[in-house]
Write a protein that holds these residues in place. Sequence first.
Motif, mmCIF file in Angstrom:
data_model
loop_
_atom_site.group_PDB
_atom_site.id
_atom_site.type_symbol
_atom_site.label_atom_id
_atom_site.label_comp_id
_atom_site.label_asym_id
_atom_site.label_seq_id
_atom_site.Cartn_x
_atom_site.Cartn_y
_atom_site.Cartn_z
ATOM 1 N N ARG A 183 0.872 -1.176 0.000
ATOM 2 C CA ARG A 183 0.000 0.000 0.000
ATOM 3 C C ARG A 183 0.910 1.227 0.000
ATOM 4 O O ARG A 183 1.951 1.254 0.679
ATOM 5 C CB ARG A 183 -0.875 0.032 1.244
ATOM 6 N N LEU A 184 0.541 2.247 -0.761
ATOM 7 C CA LEU A 184 1.328 3.477 -0.827
ATOM 8 C C LEU A 184 0.392 4.666 -0.676
ATOM 9 O O LEU A 184 -0.680 4.702 -1.299
ATOM 10 C CB LEU A 184 2.106 3.546 -2.144
ATOM 11 N N ILE A 185 0.796 5.632 0.148
ATOM 12 C CA ILE A 185 0.048 6.882 0.310
ATOM 13 C C ILE A 185 0.996 8.034 0.018
ATOM 14 O O ILE A 185 2.006 8.218 0.711
ATOM 15 C CB ILE A 185 -0.540 7.031 1.722
ATOM 16 N N GLY A 186 0.695 8.816 -1.021
ATOM 17 C CA GLY A 186 1.464 10.002 -1.365
ATOM 18 C C GLY A 186 0.819 11.229 -0.754
ATOM 19 O O GLY A 186 -0.389 11.433 -0.892
ATOM 20 N N VAL A 187 1.618 12.078 -0.098
ATOM 21 C CA VAL A 187 1.099 13.155 0.738
ATOM 22 C C VAL A 187 1.693 14.503 0.351
ATOM 23 O O VAL A 187 2.904 14.619 0.121
ATOM 24 C CB VAL A 187 1.428 12.884 2.224
#
Length: 367
Positions: A183-187
């Motif tokens: 899972r990847l979350i770009g912020v």
Amino acid sequence: MTGELAGDLAGDLAGQPLRLATYNVEWFNALFDDRGRLMEDGGPSSRYKLSRAEQLGALGIVFAALDADGIVIIEAPDTNGRRSTTRALENFAQAYGLRARKALIGFPSETEQEIAFLYDPDRLSAHHDPQGAPSTSHGSHEAPRFDTTFRYDLDADSISETIRFSKPPLELAITTASGAKLRLIGVHAKSKNPYGAIGREAQIRLSIENRRKQLAQCLWLRQRVEGHLAAQESLVVLGDFNDGPGIDEFEKLFGHSGVEIVLGTTPDPTLRLTDPHAAMALQSRVGVTPTTARFYLAPQKRFFEALLDFVMVSPDLAARQPEWRIWHPFNDPRILQIPELREALLQASDHFPVTIDLPLGSLPPGV
């Protein structure tokens, strides 16, 4: 020259760790026309005393040198009724011969700055996979979908405020060529700078209000992180947090920086994310700390550096002993040995890329 740099720094990909990067590219949108074509000309870029061709050339060198399997681009070119982030980035990748050549975005931004992912489709597959239920216009306290509204009582007055992201985080489901799942979350969190405020009192009020909003966004992110950790999912959270431990005098008003909140303040190591650069900053509030951004302050006639960009990983990924790297043109000896890359990093943006090399070869599929 870009191909030579990539070869010098990356080598053969076979059996190599998965390299992910975050990179805030200042004024990237201004380098493309409405059809997503590169404006490689002598016209001025929005970078000081640089032409569009010079900034694009510098970016080509940096992206080729990174040679990443996937790059979260902060302040990516705009998506609207006329412009397309993915078209612009894929044209950029083709022009500079990048193997990370496929682009995607999540929810479009209210600004001209998108969060995008540029990746090598031979090394991984990725799709936008937003989590959380959409909230009503009133908002939700339970980590709603990032393009809706969050409610949180920031000042303990029993009245919860509504919070929205102008740049909703990019949530991706990633599968590597070997079958490992991440899972990847770009912020891109709220800036705390008091833009538009006139006078010291107005600047202080706006700075505090912006920090409150930034912290609320990080609390929202933390709720999402806890959901992934509870599900025992491999997680990477990366991007520009416009914040870092001890970065300004307002932090003491709220107890923790937004970065600390996302990492996790619990003593339980199974519920904490890891970023060694954040850990260094936390352990040495006074003294030498890593930096990822470099800004010119005109009144003082000098540069100011800050740690704003992070790559945080879940405990299972941290246990694999990945390698983090800030591509700082003055602080990384390997870059100092390549003058062309050093100058390109200075010309390309006011932020420097951060990479992580994840050894995932033996990660079981579905983990």
